[in-house]
Write a protein that holds these residues in place. Structure first.
Motif, PDB file in Angstrom:
ATOM      1  N   PRO A 339     130.997 -37.451 -14.326  1.00 29.45           N
ATOM      2  CA  PRO A 339     132.654 -37.090 -14.130  1.00 29.45           C
ATOM      3  C   PRO A 339     133.266 -37.824 -13.062  1.00 29.45           C
ATOM      4  CG  PRO A 339     131.329 -35.143 -14.548  1.00 29.45           C
ATOM      5  CD  PRO A 339     130.222 -36.267 -14.149  1.00 29.45           C
ATOM      6  N   GLU A 340     132.497 -38.345 -12.057  1.00 26.03           N
ATOM      7  CA  GLU A 340     133.122 -39.371 -10.976  1.00 26.03           C
ATOM      8  C   GLU A 340     133.420 -40.626 -11.251  1.00 26.03           C
ATOM      9  OE1 GLU A 340     132.447 -37.928  -6.360  1.00 26.03           O
ATOM     10  OE2 GLU A 340     130.733 -38.012  -7.425  1.00 26.03           O
ATOM     11  N   ALA A 371     134.080 -31.765 -15.737  1.00 32.37           N
ATOM     12  CA  ALA A 371     135.457 -32.434 -15.444  1.00 32.37           C
ATOM     13  C   ALA A 371     136.361 -32.271 -16.677  1.00 32.37           C
ATOM     14  CB  ALA A 371     135.755 -33.700 -14.873  1.00 32.37           C
ATOM     15  N   ASN A 381     139.580 -33.526 -12.163  1.00 29.50           N
ATOM     16  CA  ASN A 381     138.308 -33.969 -11.471  1.00 29.50           C
ATOM     17  C   ASN A 381     138.683 -33.837 -10.014  1.00 29.50           C
ATOM     18  OD1 ASN A 381     139.609 -36.395 -11.407  1.00 29.50           O
ATOM     19  ND2 ASN A 381     137.575 -37.502 -11.922  1.00 29.50           N
ATOM     20  N   GLY A 456     131.957 -32.607  -8.802  1.00 32.42           N
ATOM     21  CA  GLY A 456     132.094 -31.696 -10.038  1.00 32.42           C
ATOM     22  C   GLY A 456     131.063 -30.664  -9.887  1.00 32.42           C
TER      23      GLY A 456
END
Length: 619
Positions: A339-340, A371, A381, A456
Motif C-alpha cells: 500500500p506504500e 489502504a 494511506n 499501513g
C-alpha cells in the motif's frame, strides 16, 4: 457436529478460486465462490494443471486425517516439495533476524543473493521455536502443544511449510497446516476457541516476507500474547544454531515419515473471515447485508488477500465487480503488493475510477497492511489513513491517545489534537514498536485504542492489538454501513468528510542516505555507531541555525521544525541507512531544510548523500 464435517481435511488444499478479472461478476455471485478442492495433474509445460471439485464433496471427508502421505497439492505458483536433500552448508542464523521477524533468500537466481533460507534451516528454526514455546508455556507433558502454520502466495511457500512442519513435529508438538492464509489469521488462531478447528493453538508461524521480491521469504511467530519481540527472535535463532549443528543428511531423510502422525490440515480462513463478516453486521445493527448497494473493488496484488472480496464483502451484500489481482501468484506479475508503493496505489485508484466504484481496498502480500481509495480517487494511506482511523476511533473513545510511528506529519498532530480532541503520541518506526508502546501506555493508565504506522500497519485494542489490515478495512466498512443505517450518508463521502481539515504538505519527500560499511572511516566499527555520530552532530548544529527548533518530545533520530515544515533524520531499524523525511509548504522551503542536513553531514565521508545532493541541486 455433522454440519461442521469437512472443515478439517488432509492431503488436499481447501482453496478459494478467484477470477483474475471479475467483469462478469454476476455469474460469480453466491455459491459459485464457495471453497473449491483442487487436485493436481502432472506438470504441463512447467506449470501444474488443475481439476476442481466443488466444496460440497468435502462433506464426506472425515473430521480429520493425519499424515504427509501423497500430499503434493500446492497453492498458486508455489513450487512443489522436492525429494532432493539440500546440502548442510554453514549458515549465519543471526543474520536472518529482521527485527521481530525472520527474513532470508529462499529462491536462487538473483545475482548477489545466495540462498540462506533452506529447508534444513527452516526446520531448525521451527524446532527452536517449538523448544522456546514449551518453555514459555511451561508445558508439563500432560498434553501436546500445537502450532498452526500458514503461508502467503510466495513460490517457496510449500517447501518451507513442509520443512517448518517437520521441525515442529520433530520436537514433539502437533502441527496444524492452514495453507494459504493471512498473517492476522495466524495470530487469531491462538485466540479462537473452537474444538472443531483445533483451536486455540499454542503458537503460530506465518511464512511470509511481506512485500519483498519473489525470491525472499521469512517467518513471523505468535502466541496468544501477540507477536514475538526482538529478544525472542534472537533466542530462537541461537537455539536453531545448536539444533542445525546436529543435523545429518540421514536424519533429514527420515524426518518427513516420522512427522506424519503430528500433522493435520484445517480450513481456518473460514473462521477468520466469518468473524470479520459478523463484526460489520453487528456494527450495522445486525443487518444481514449492510453493504447492499455498495460497489467496492479489491486489489490483492496477487498476494493472500483475495479472500476479502468473495468471503467478506459479498456476504455483506457488496458488489465487487472490477476487483483485480485476486488470484494468488507468488511472482507478483502486476505490481508489488504494498500500500506504500505508488504503482500499487495507482492500480487500485484506476480500478475505482474505471468501475465507478464507491470504494477501493488494497492489501499487502500477507494482509497485515492495507489502504483505501474513495470514489473520487482520493487515497487513504499514510497520514490520511491514520487521520481517518483516528476519527473513527475517537468517535468511539473520546480523548484517547493515538500512537503512531515517527514519520507522521505535523498536520496530523494538529488534526488529532485540535479537531478530534485526542492526543497524538508520535513514537518510533516499526509496527511492533508502535503496538508495544500503546500497550505500555494503557498499562500505566493512559488510555490508547489505536496504534498505527504510516506503512499501513494498524492495530486496535478491541481486536487484541492484532496487526490486521483486513480489520482496519472492516472498521471503515462499519462506518459506511452504520452511517447509511442511521440515515447519515451514503458512499465514501462519509469517509472523506471525516478527514476534512487535515493539513497536508505541498511537498513530501523521503531520501535514503546509505552508509558504506567498507569505508575506512568506520574503522571496523558498526554502521550503527557511525549513524549515531551523524545524528549527534546534526542535533548539535541545529541550535546555531535561526528559525529551526528541535521537537520537544522525540523518540527516534533528529526531528526539526522550520521554514513552515519539518525534517526527520533517523537510523534505519535494520539497514545501514539514514532515511531522511522532509515535509514543507513549498519546494524552496523543503530545499532549505535539505541544505541544513547536507551542511551537517558533509564531513562524514562514509555517508552517501548523493540523493540529497540531487534533491537540493535539481529542485
Amino acid at each position: 457436529m455433522a454440519a461442521m464435517s469437512g472443515k478439517i481435511v488432509q492431503n488436499v488444499f481447501v482453496s478459494q478460486w478467484y477470477p483474475q478479472n471479475r467483469q462478469s461478476s454476476a455469474q460469480f455471485q453466491g455459491d459459485h465462490f464457495a471453497p473449491y478442492m483442487r487436485k493436481p495433474l502432472p506438470f504441463q509445460g512447467g506449470k501444474l494443471a488443475w481439476t476442481t471439485v466443488p466444496s460440497m464433496h468435502l462433506r464426506n471427508l472425515s473430521k480429520y486425517q493425519s499424515g504427509f502421505a501423497n500430499r503434493r497439492t500446492i497453492h498458486c505458483n508455489a513450487a512443489p516439495s522436492t525429494t532432493a536433500l539440500p546440502s548442510l552448508g554453514k549458515v549465519d542464523f543471526l543474520k536472518l533476524q529482521n527485527g521481530s521477524d525472520i527474513r532470508g533468500v529462499a529462491i536462487a537466481g538473483v545475482e548477489g543473493e545466495p540462498v540462506n533460507l533452506t529447508e534444513p534451516v527452516a526446520k531448525a528454526i521451527a524446532a527452536a521455536f517449538a523448544a522456546w514455546l514449551v518453555e514459555k508455556k511451561k508445558a508439563d507433558g500432560s498434553r501436546r502443544l500445537s502450532v498452526s502454520v500458514g503461508h502467503d502466495s510466495r513460490i517457496s511457500a510449500q517447501t518451507l511449510q513442509d520443512a517448518i512442519s517437520q521441525g515442529i513435529a520433530s520436537a514433539g508438538l502437533d502441527v496444524i497446516q492452514y495453507g494459504l492464509a493471512s498473517t492476522p489469521a495466524m495470530f487469531n488462531s491462538t485466540l479462537t476457541e473452537d474444538d472443531v478447528f483445533l483451536c486455540p493453538v499454542d503458537g503460530s508461524i506465518m511464512i511470509t516476507a511481506s512485500h519483498l521480491p519473489y525470491n525472499r521469504n521469512g517467518f513471523k511467530f505468535f502466541t496468544n500474547a501477540g507477536g514475538l519481540g526482538k529478544p525472542d527472535i534472537k533466542d530462537i535463532l541461537e537455539r536453531a544454531v545448536e539444533i542445525y549443528s546436529k543435523f545429518t543428511v540421514e536424519g533429514l531423510a527420515t524426518s518427513q515419515e516420522k512427522a506424519s502422525a503430528s500433522v493435520k490440515r484445517v480450513d481456518y480462513m473460514t473462521v477468520y473471515t466469518s468473524d470479520l463478516v459478523k463484526a460489520v453486521r453487528k456494527a450495522a445493527g445486525n443487518i444481514e447485508k449492510p453493504l447492499e448497494g455498495f460497489h467496492i473493488v479489491v486489489d490483492a496484488g496477487n498476494g493472500a488477500g483475495g479472500f476479502f472480496a468473495a468471503k467478506v464483502l459479498e456476504p455483506l451484500g457488496a458488489v465487487t465487480f472490477g476487483s483485480q489481482f485476486l488470484e494468488p501468484d507468488g511472482m507478483f506479475p502486476n505490481h508489488i503488493p504494498n500500500p506504500e508503493d505508488k504503482a500499487a496505489m495507482k492500480a487500485i485508484t484506476k480500478a475505482v475510477l474505471d468501475n465507478k466504484a464507491d470504494l477501493g481496498i488494497i492489501f499487502d502480500t500477507d494482509v497485515d497492511r492495507s489502504a483505501a481509495v474513495d470514489s473520487s480517487g482520493r487515497e487513504f494511506n499514510r497520514n490520511r489513513l491514520i487521520a481517518l482511523m483516528s476519527a473513527i476511533v475517537l468517535e468511539e473513545h473520546p480523548w484517547t491517545t493515538i500512537v503512531t510511528d515517527s514519520v507522521t506529519s505535523d498536520g496530523l498532530t494538529t488534526f488529532i489534537e485540535k479537531k478530534l480532541g485526542g492526543k497524538h503520541h508520535r513514537f518510533k518506526r516499526g509496527y511492533k514498536n508502535v503496538i508495544d508502546e500503546a500497550i505500555r501506555l494503557n498499562s500505566i493508565g493512559e488510555e490508547s485504542h489505536l496504534a498505527i504506522e504510516t506503512s499501513g500497519h494498524g492495530a486496535l485494542k478491541e481486536n487484541h492489538w492484532l496487526d490486521d489490515g483486513a480489520y482496519l478495512m472492516v472498521k471503515i466498512l462499519n462506518k459506511l454501513a452504520s452511517a447509511r443505517a442511521s440515515g447519515l450518508g451514503h458512499g465514501s463521502k462519509v469517509l472523506t468528510d471525516l478527514v476534512e481539515g487535515l493539513e497536508e504538505p505541498a511537498v513530501a519527500v523521503e531520501l535514503r542516505l546509505k552508509i558504506n560499511q567498507s569505508h575506512p572511516d568506520l574503522k571496523g566499527g558498526s554502521f550503527r555507531d557511525y549513524g549515531d555520530a551523524v545524528l549527534k552532530l546534526l542535533e548539535s548544529s541545529i541550535d546555531a541555525v535561526d528559525k529551526l527548533q528541535k521537537a520537544p518530545v522525540n523518540y527516534e533520530g533528529v526531528r526539526v521544525s522550520g521554514f513552515g515544515g519539518w525534517f526527520l533524520l533517523r537510523l534505519s531499524l535494520h539497514d545501514p541507512v539514514l532515511p531522511l523525511n522532509i515535509e514543507a509548504p513549498t519546494l524552496d522551503d523543503a530545499v532549505r531544510l535539505g541544505i541544513v542536513v547536507l551542511s551537517a553531514t558533509k564531513e562524514f565521508s562514509a555517508l552517501d548523500t548523493s540523493a540529497l545532493d540531487k534533491f537540493v541541486q535539481e529542485s
